[in-house]
Design a protein around this motif. Structure first.
Motif: not given
Length: 659
Positions: A168-174
């Motif tokens: 998975d690619v995880f997101c901290n900032r949209e």
């Protein structure tokens, strides 16, 4: 005078800065009255700054400030509409919606929010009755409450639980991929993953030989074997004291080692916490951040000679300071990267050191087919870059004639080797050289001036002469890519400082952080989830015991024998919970790493690594090709953030007293 000064500043920078920067200077000098007085003077500029991505520039403004739209089509590739990678769904802009409504005070909830919305049938597609419990029924009650029950057709295709994988690619900032015009990659530990410990052992063995033969270190150093398992990313090396530190997001040292020897809690606090007005920021020259896996070799060698100096009988080390020893380590390891000890061996036997990834070439091809430009930006020089990329492209060690073709270059619009990051991202005066791929020689290039001199489609004409360069700086790169803002570039790298922090904080690029160790961390976290829940609940119990004690002290006579007994009992209860909690927390961290614990946590706080990943990596994942699993129209969303009060209020075990 203010207006005149602003005009002078604008004239002085007009040939160097875009209109947006000039407008920023005006805004910094302005007050309410000043803004009104120069409204006519700046109106044209304001309109231009707002529309720097619009293709309808006025010719005069474009020529005056050297700003032009990117109207050069990508040959044989789909055109890509320019938009902001930050522009997101309307629900992400709730504060702006409030501002647009010009609502100064909301005294009560509007009636339309109290009632279920009545959506027109044209905006939704009712699903079949047999499609109930889509998504495992997770959203049924929610959709019923907001008036969407039976209107989300795709619900029936969702799994009963949200799937999470190590890819998975995880997101901290949209981040909206449709707003990205160019994607760039580092090579080492990003596109090219290395096999451990075989790859690091090349540097370790080469460096220790140089330390003995060239720097006079004891020959016993040659007998030391490399152990990469002792180290984790995110530590800090105190080169002045010979200590290795793990700190939390608040710069509090949670655990420290001197060489391979643990430092007691009392000593650790005396060294790093007992300050009045000199609290260390850990950005001082003596502190080295272990932001990349390459630094495991430095740490291991440094810790080894620290132990030899402190516990051995070696006269050659008696007069060396820890800082001097670290500089010797750094010099020897760096020389191994330059003199061929590492990279010549990798080039001869790439299958022993480089991890093949079947998804690499398809990902890069897909980006280009979708109209996204790609570039390679690496500190490695051309010869090694060519060897490594040929191996990754052909999935084998190709013959010399095939290697000379460098077919992999066609996967990129621009290739920059020997970039000297992070200076590449900071210094706008570094010179650009064009690489002769046949003999590795370099040709001077004026870069920006060449592109400008070529006139219309200057960047395309410039790259037709060759797309492989050495050195240069970010200005050359953005001119060749024809990007108009930092947010149009997504850069993917493994170095937390040189790749992620600098590109993000200095240039405003969007960033993706590569962590090969992430899957193991995720697996351990999943396995230890029941233990973590116990720890969290026990911590809440301690918090409530403390709260109860405060209530007793505030509402009762603390001299009353009965109250004293209750408070004493509370303290005893707290100690019992604390003792159990200490053992559970130790077991939890040991499950991740027996020395340093959880990678993203320091005690109960986020670790320094977690802090920087959260603040500077828009995305993070275990390998670069995971980005290829997402379509180029994908919008990455955060899971949401909350301060302690929000977390407490959201906890079903909490009760808000609305007094």
């Amino acid at each position: 005078r203010i207006v005149k000064g602003a005009k002078i500043k604008m004239i002085a920078i007009k040939n160097k800065l875009k209109v947006v920067t000039a407008l920023t200077i005006l805004c910094q000098l302005s007050s309410a009255s000043f803004a009104f007085s120069i409204q006519t003077h700046t109106s044209t500029m304001q309109r231009t700054a707002v529309n720097t991505r619009d293709l309808s520039f006025s010719n005069s403004i474009s020529k005056k400030y050297n700003i032009k739209p990117s109207n050069i089509p990508c040959q044989n590739r789909n055109s890509r509409t320019r938009m902001s990678s930050y522009e997101f769904d309307s629900d992400e802009s709730s504060e702006q919606l409030l501002a647009d409504q010009k609502a100064s005070v909301v005294k009560e909830i509007p009636n339309q929010l109290k009632e279920k919305p009545n959506f027109p049938s044209t905006t939704s597609i009712p699903i079949q009755n047999d499609a109930g419990n889509g998504g495992g029924g997770r959203f049924d009650s929610l959709l019923d409450e907001v008036g969407l029950s039976g209107k989300i057709s795709a619900l029936k295709h969702l799994a009963s639980k949200r799937p999470i994988s190590r890819n998975d690619v995880f997101c901290n900032r949209e981040l909206k991929l449709s707003g990205i015009q160019a994607v760039g990659f580092d090579m080492d530990y990003t596109i090219a993953q290395y096999k451990q410990p075989a790859f690091d052992r090349l540097a370790f063995n080469g460096a220790k030989e140089k330390m003995v033969k060239d720097f006079g270190y004891p020959e016993e150093l040659l007998d030391v074997e490399y152990d990469h398992t002792f180290w984790v990313r995110g530590l800090i090396i105190d080169t002045q004291r010979g200590n290795f530190l793990k700190i939390d997001r608040h710069k509090y040292v949670r655990v420290a080692y001197h060489g391979f020897t643990p430092i007691s809690s009392r000593t650790r606090k005396d060294i790093y916490s007992r300050f009045f007005n000199q609290v260390p920021s850990f950005s001082e020259k003596q502190y080295i951040n272990m932001d990349t896996l390459f630094q495991f070799v430095d740490a291991s060698l440094f810790a080894t000679i620290i132990e030899m100096k402190d516990k051995g009988n070696f006269e050659s080390l008696d007069f060396k300071t820890y800082d001097e020893m670290y500089k010797d380590v750094r010099a020897c390891v760096d020389l191994c990267h330059r003199d061929g000890v590492i990279k010549d061996e990798v080039a001869r036997n790439p299958e022993k050191y480089i991890v093949l990834d079947d998804d690499l070439v398809p990902m890069l091809k897909q980006f280009r087919e979708d109209g996204i430009k790609t570039f390679l930006l690496t500190n490695s020089y051309w010869e090694y870059t060519s060897d490594a990329m040929n191996y990754l492209f052909h999935q084998k060690d190709a013959d010399p004639e095939t290697k000379l073709k460098n077919e992999w270059v066609d996967l990129f619009d621009v290739v920059v080797v020997g970039s000297c990051k992070p200076a590449y991202l900071l210094d706008p005066y570094l010179d650009l050289f064009r690489v002769n791929t046949h003999d590795g020689s370099l040709l001077n290039s004026d870069g920006l001036f060449d592109i400008k001199a070529l006139g219309e489609n200057g960047a395309q004409k410039f790259l037709e002469k060759g797309r492989i360069f050495q050195g240069g700086n970010w200005k050359h790169l953005t001119a060749m890519l024809e990007t108009e803002a930092g947010e149009e570039i997504l850069y993917v790298g493994d170095h937390l400082y040189s790749d992620v922090l600098r590109s993000k904080r200095t240039l405003g690029w969007r960033s993706a952080f590569i962590m090969p160790e992430l899957p193991e961390e995720m697996e351990t976290y999943h396995q230890q989830r029941p233990l973590q829940l116990k720890i969290n609940r026990l911590r809440k119990l301690r918090d409530e015991l403390s709260l109860h004690g405060d209530i007793l002290r505030r509402t009762s006579d603390v001299n009353d024998p009965e109250i004293k007994a209750q408070l004493a009992s509370l303290e005893d209860d707290d100690n019992k919970v604390k003792q159990v909690l200490t053992e559970l927390a130790r077991d939890y961290h040991a499950a991740f790493h027996p020395v340093w614990g959880c990678l993203f946590a320091a005690g109960y706080q986020d670790s320094r690594l977690a802090y920087f990943v959260t603040n500077y990596a828009c995305l993070y994942t275990s390998k670069a090709t995971n980005l290829g699993l997402a379509s180029t129209t994908r919008s990455f969303r955060t899971t949401g953030e909350a301060l302690p009060h929000g977390k407490l209020l959201a906890d079903p075990m909490s009760d808000f007293l609305d007094e």
